[in-house]
Motif scaffolding. Structure first.
Motif, PDB file in Angstrom:
ATOM      1  N   PRO A  72       0.416  -0.943   0.037  1.00  0.00           N
ATOM      2  CA  PRO A  72      -0.318  -0.074   0.094  1.00  0.00           C
ATOM      3  C   PRO A  72       0.914   1.037  -0.155  1.00  0.00           C
ATOM      4  CG  PRO A  72      -0.933  -1.905   1.478  1.00  0.00           C
ATOM      5  CD  PRO A  72       0.483  -2.296   1.224  1.00  0.00           C
ATOM      6  N   ARG A  73       1.574   1.097   0.820  1.00  0.00           N
ATOM      7  CA  ARG A  73       3.178   2.760   0.871  1.00  0.00           C
ATOM      8  C   ARG A  73       2.788   2.553  -0.798  1.00  0.00           C
ATOM      9  NH1 ARG A  73       8.351   3.705   1.358  1.00  0.00           N
ATOM     10  NH2 ARG A  73       8.955   1.261   0.966  1.00  0.00           N
ATOM     11  N   GLN A  75       2.407   1.565  -3.341  1.00  0.00           N
ATOM     12  CA  GLN A  75       1.422   2.409  -4.589  1.00  0.00           C
ATOM     13  C   GLN A  75       1.421   3.992  -4.306  1.00  0.00           C
ATOM     14  OE1 GLN A  75      -2.721   1.505  -3.380  1.00  0.00           O
ATOM     15  NE2 GLN A  75      -3.733   1.861  -5.139  1.00  0.00           N
ATOM     16  N   GLU A  76       1.269   4.216  -3.303  1.00  0.00           N
ATOM     17  CA  GLU A  76       0.383   5.594  -3.014  1.00  0.00           C
ATOM     18  C   GLU A  76       1.850   6.934  -2.783  1.00  0.00           C
ATOM     19  OE1 GLU A  76      -0.394   9.350  -0.925  1.00  0.00           O
ATOM     20  OE2 GLU A  76       1.446   8.331  -1.300  1.00  0.00           O
ATOM     21  N   MET A  77       3.145   5.821  -3.141  1.00  0.00           N
ATOM     22  CA  MET A  77       4.518   6.466  -3.175  1.00  0.00           C
ATOM     23  C   MET A  77       4.278   6.402  -5.386  1.00  0.00           C
ATOM     24  SD  MET A  77       7.844   5.508  -2.575  1.00  0.00           S
ATOM     25  CE  MET A  77       8.670   4.704  -3.267  1.00  0.00           C
ATOM     26  N   GLY A  78       3.670   5.849  -6.118  1.00  0.00           N
ATOM     27  CA  GLY A  78       2.986   6.116  -7.189  1.00  0.00           C
ATOM     28  C   GLY A  78       4.376   4.699  -7.988  1.00  0.00           C
ATOM     29  N   LYS A  80       4.130   1.338  -9.705  1.00  0.00           N
ATOM     30  CA  LYS A  80       3.372   0.328 -10.557  1.00  0.00           C
ATOM     31  C   LYS A  80       3.744  -0.353 -11.046  1.00  0.00           C
ATOM     32  CE  LYS A  80      -0.170  -0.013 -13.137  1.00  0.00           C
ATOM     33  NZ  LYS A  80      -1.441   0.466 -13.128  1.00  0.00           N
ATOM     34  N   HIS A 131      -4.385  -3.541  -5.673  1.00  0.00           N
ATOM     35  CA  HIS A 131      -3.400  -2.341  -5.322  1.00  0.00           C
ATOM     36  C   HIS A 131      -2.990  -1.987  -6.974  1.00  0.00           C
ATOM     37  CE1 HIS A 131      -3.111  -3.097  -1.140  1.00  0.00           C
ATOM     38  NE2 HIS A 131      -3.354  -3.048  -0.642  1.00  0.00           N
ATOM     39  N   GLU A 357      10.788   9.883   0.304  1.00  0.00           N
ATOM     40  CA  GLU A 357       9.762   9.148   0.143  1.00  0.00           C
ATOM     41  C   GLU A 357       8.379  10.392  -0.484  1.00  0.00           C
ATOM     42  OE1 GLU A 357       7.058   5.626   1.519  1.00  0.00           O
ATOM     43  OE2 GLU A 357       6.304   7.841   2.989  1.00  0.00           O
ATOM     44  N   ASP A 358       8.720  11.557   0.049  1.00  0.00           N
ATOM     45  CA  ASP A 358       7.898  13.029  -0.622  1.00  0.00           C
ATOM     46  C   ASP A 358       8.344  13.086  -1.696  1.00  0.00           C
ATOM     47  OD1 ASP A 358       5.946  12.697   1.576  1.00  0.00           O
ATOM     48  OD2 ASP A 358       7.253  14.500   2.759  1.00  0.00           O
ATOM     49  N   ARG A 361       7.591  10.777  -4.321  1.00  0.00           N
ATOM     50  CA  ARG A 361       6.565  10.425  -4.196  1.00  0.00           C
ATOM     51  C   ARG A 361       5.844  11.632  -5.418  1.00  0.00           C
ATOM     52  NH1 ARG A 361       4.432  11.687   0.215  1.00  0.00           N
ATOM     53  NH2 ARG A 361       4.439   9.393   0.595  1.00  0.00           N
ATOM     54  N   HIS A 365       4.549  10.532  -8.894  1.00  0.00           N
ATOM     55  CA  HIS A 365       3.155  11.239  -9.847  1.00  0.00           C
ATOM     56  C   HIS A 365       3.319  11.979 -11.003  1.00  0.00           C
ATOM     57  CE1 HIS A 365       0.483   9.939  -5.944  1.00  0.00           C
ATOM     58  NE2 HIS A 365       1.469   9.403  -6.297  1.00  0.00           N
TER      59      HIS A 365
END
Length: 457
Positions: A72-73, A75-78, A80, A131, A357-358, A361, A365
């Motif tokens: 999940p982490r 996936q949220e980070m972008g 694929k 996910h 991480e940000d 991300r 993204h």
């Protein structure tokens, strides 16, 4: 596999000698088994990004189940595409270190019990799919362990010396032995093993280790048969354009070597221009290319991000995520991986506070959402932006109609004021702050820093 000077030497010989005519097309057509077959990246890959997973070092447990908690982490980070280093049992004969190399394969249809069970692996694939992520396996088609199953059941699958003995492909790879990659029966068994993981476990494709050491015709046959099960994604550890007959994506090795040389002070930004020009000259726009600052080989054998790039690490990461192709993140980079992970021992990643991480991300993204950075012909053109300080400032745009990305990198240790060409001026959105910024004829940029802008309808 593990890094060799031989590999890079062969690569640069190729780059100097190869003549290649780039053709823009959506698909590559070739003949396999007497019929014309058309291979193209699966629909989901056009704006995909990729993340390499070293299961052994990723968690304290070093298991499929432990890594699955991270999906999940990611996936949220972008992310694929998840690329897993080889999951198969590792040879014990002539093993390197305590745990051995992932690339010393005993059985192509089993999993390393250190990582878990086949059911654990199937659950991992299913969780990735739940996910909206894809999972590809690292595949070693050139060699096996000395004590591989095939050495007993099918010794004729291997090359032997004048005395009938097995031998390593390269002197430094003494823990593995060379397969007879021209043997049709071996090729058939190898393809059946690749089909097994796609059909029975839902794997979405493969990263092919030392793909250039295996006949292109083998990969063409394998790709055709895998696509009959479902559309797969294929990544070649190679930089030979001809392999794009079977593969969707290849390594941007020439670029990677160039940025390491710049980081070491052995090259400059004009060398980067030349490396990018070679990339555009030798590959079609339909060929996906993987750009990276590190991977398992570079980290373990060349140095950590800090050692390779110093204070310009973020500049090189922004460059690699935006200049062309698909960006790769190696596990741990989002936490500032500042050590070389042991290759043959347990050496857990120190995750800390996920300091980058940000940062990743935002980059991933942007790759997903701005068409200028999409892969292959779906993506935008590369346009170099001239300044009066091109000795330390590297600037360019990626342009796809009304969607644009504008990158400015200062590789100097000092703040620099410089002038742009007129095509760079106007209002842009700062990707990291979200603010609207008016770009004029001049800009000041702190040392070892970057600016990333975009325009989107």
């Amino acid at each position: 596999m593990f890094k060799l000077n031989l590999r890079m030497g062969a690569l640069f010989t190729l780059l100097l000698s190869l003549t290649f005519t780039a053709v823009s097309c959506d698909e590559t057509e070739y003949t396999a088994e007497g019929e014309t077959y058309s291979a193209a990246p699966p629909d989901w890959a056009y704006n995909a990004t990729i993340y390499e997973v070293n299961i052994r070092q990723n968690t304290p447990e070093g298991t499929f189940n432990a890594f699955a908690e991270d999906i999940p982490r990611l996936q949220e980070m972008g992310v694929k595409i998840l690329w897993l280093m080889p999951i198969h049992p590792i040879g014990e004969e002539n093993r390197k270190g305590t745990l051995g190399s992932y690339y010393s394969i005993v059985d192509y249809t089993d999993v390393n019990p250190e990582f878990g069970t086949k059911d654990d692996f199937k659950n991992l694939v299913e969780k990735a799919h739940d996910h909206d992520m894809k999972l590809i396996l690292d595949w070693v088609a050139n060699h096996t362990a000395w004590d591989a199953v095939w050495t007993e059941t099918n010794p004729e699958f291997y090359e032997t010396d004048g005395d009938g003995n097995f031998f390593p492909p390269v002197e430094d790879w003494e823990d593995v032995i060379q397969l007879d990659v021209e043997n049709p029966e071996m090729q058939e068994q190898m393809i059946q093993a690749m089909e097994y993981w796609v059909r029975e476990y839902g794997v979405d494709g493969y990263r092919a280790d030392v793909a250039y050491m295996v006949p292109t015709e083998f990969w063409i046959d394998a790709r055709e048969r895998l696509d009959q099960i479902k559309p797969v994604f294929m990544l070649a550890e190679a930089e030979e354009p001809e392999l794009h007959q079977a593969f969707d994506m290849s390594y941007a090795w020439d670029y990677a070597q160039t940025i390491r040389d710049i980081g070491a002070g052995e090259a400059d930004l004009s060398d980067l221009d030349r490396a990018l020009s070679r990339n555009f000259d030798q590959f079609s726009r339909s060929d996906y290319r993987m750009f990276f600052t590190t991977n398992h080989d570079e980290n373990s054998w060349s140095g950590s991000d800090t050692e390779l790039y110093g204070d310009n690490f973020e500049n090189f990461a922004v460059l690699s995520a935006t200049v062309w192709g698909m960006p790769l993140v190696y596990n741990g980079q989002e936490s500032g991986l500042d050590k070389q992970l042991e290759f043959f021992e347990k050496d857990e990643i120190e995750w800390g506070d996920y300091k980058y991480e940000d940062f990743y991300r935002t980059l991933l993204h942007l790759n997903r959402d701005n068409r200028a950075l999409w892969n292959g012909e779906q993506g935008g053109s590369y346009l170099k932006s001239s300044t009066d300080r091109d000795d330390v400032i590297f600037s360019y745009k990626r342009v796809a109609d009304d969607e644009r990305v504008f990158v400015v990198l200062n590789f100097s240790d000092e703040e620099v004021e410089f002038r742009f060409d007129s095509g760079s001026q106007g209002v842009w959105s700062d990707v990291f702050s979200g603010e609207q910024v008016e770009i004029s004829a001049t800009m000041q940029l702190e040392g070892n820093s970057y600016k990333l802008f975009e325009r989107r309808q």
